[in-house]
Design a protein around this motif. Structure first.
Motif, PDB file in Angstrom:
ATOM      1  N   MET A   1       0.841  -1.151   0.071  1.00 45.10           N
ATOM      2  CA  MET A   1       0.009   0.049  -0.026  1.00 45.10           C
ATOM      3  C   MET A   1       0.722   1.258   0.008  1.00 45.10           C
ATOM      4  SD  MET A   1      -3.303  -0.721   2.198  1.00 45.10           S
ATOM      5  CE  MET A   1      -4.511  -2.012   1.848  1.00 45.10           C
TER       6      MET A   1
ATOM      7  N   LYS B   1     -10.898   7.845  -4.221  1.00 42.26           N
ATOM      8  CA  LYS B   1     -10.879   6.734  -3.276  1.00 42.26           C
ATOM      9  C   LYS B   1      -9.324   6.614  -2.797  1.00 42.26           C
ATOM     10  CE  LYS B   1     -12.928   2.161  -2.759  1.00 42.26           C
ATOM     11  NZ  LYS B   1     -13.451   1.151  -3.569  1.00 42.26           N
ATOM     12  N   GLN B   2      -8.365   6.694  -3.685  1.00 43.56           N
ATOM     13  CA  GLN B   2      -6.752   6.326  -3.376  1.00 43.56           C
ATOM     14  C   GLN B   2      -6.250   7.778  -2.495  1.00 43.56           C
ATOM     15  OE1 GLN B   2      -5.114   6.322  -7.151  1.00 43.56           O
ATOM     16  NE2 GLN B   2      -5.171   4.121  -7.246  1.00 43.56           N
TER      17      GLN B   2
ATOM     18  N   LYS C   1      -7.597   7.123   0.928  1.00 43.11           N
ATOM     19  CA  LYS C   1      -7.122   6.023   1.816  1.00 43.11           C
ATOM     20  C   LYS C   1      -5.905   6.487   2.638  1.00 43.11           C
ATOM     21  CE  LYS C   1      -8.360   1.613  -0.563  1.00 43.11           C
ATOM     22  NZ  LYS C   1      -7.919   0.773  -1.392  1.00 43.11           N
ATOM     23  N   GLN C   2      -5.188   7.599   1.971  1.00 40.73           N
ATOM     24  CA  GLN C   2      -3.872   7.946   2.549  1.00 40.73           C
ATOM     25  C   GLN C   2      -4.101   8.454   3.982  1.00 40.73           C
ATOM     26  OE1 GLN C   2      -2.047  10.674   0.003  1.00 40.73           O
ATOM     27  NE2 GLN C   2      -1.934   9.215  -1.402  1.00 40.73           N
TER      28      GLN C   2
END
Length: 157
Positions: free
Chosen positions: A40, A50-51, A54-55
């Motif tokens: 990841m 979305k990415q 996610k961080q």
């Protein structure tokens, strides 16, 4: 006969070697992709929303005009800011919302400041259309005395 058989075997070995090299390359690429996803590792630059979320850091957003997208992308990449662009499909002239985040608040501030400065400069530089300029010139010529009109027509010919 032996020459023919050896030539065919060399040709077969070459084809098998080529296929295995391509297969090896594809396998390495998929392995690296899998490893990156497994770890990841955060992607940098342009991403999906979305990415970006996610961080784990908070994301900021602002509306960006369609014609100025390229400018925003260049500035964001320059400062190492991660961003995601979403198109608003309900608006008639398309509107874009840009979500972005960076490790430093200073980088985000610099991106917003430089982008807004370029947009203000672009708005000031807007020139009238060429057709509008031609209409104004025609009006000026129509207002001139007849002698000037004749000289103008002679120069054009």
């Amino acid at each position: 006969m032996n020459d023919e058989v050896s030539e065919k075997s060399v040709h077969l070995a070459f084809r098998v070697g080529k296929v295995s090299a391509v297969t090896l390359w594809r396998g390495l690429k998929s392995f690296l992709r899998h490893r990156r996803e497994k770890r990841m590792l955060p992607k940098e630059g342009k991403q999906t929303v979305k990415q970006l979320i996610k961080q784990g850091q908070g994301a900021s957003s602002m509306e960006v005009g369609g014609e100025s997208m390229r400018t925003f992308k260049k500035i964001a990449n320059k400062y190492g800011v991660d961003y995601a662009i979403v198109k608003d499909k309900t608006a008639d002239p398309p509107k874009y919302t840009c979500f972005f985040k960076a490790k430093d608040i200073d980088a985000i501030t610099a991106v917003v400041k430089e982008y807004s400065a370029k947009m203000v400069k672009r708005e000031k530089k807007e020139k009238p259309s060429i057709l509008e300029q031609l209409r104004k010139i025609k009006e000026k010529i129509a207002m001139q005395p007849r002698r000037v009109k004749e000289k103008f027509k002679e120069n054009v010919r």
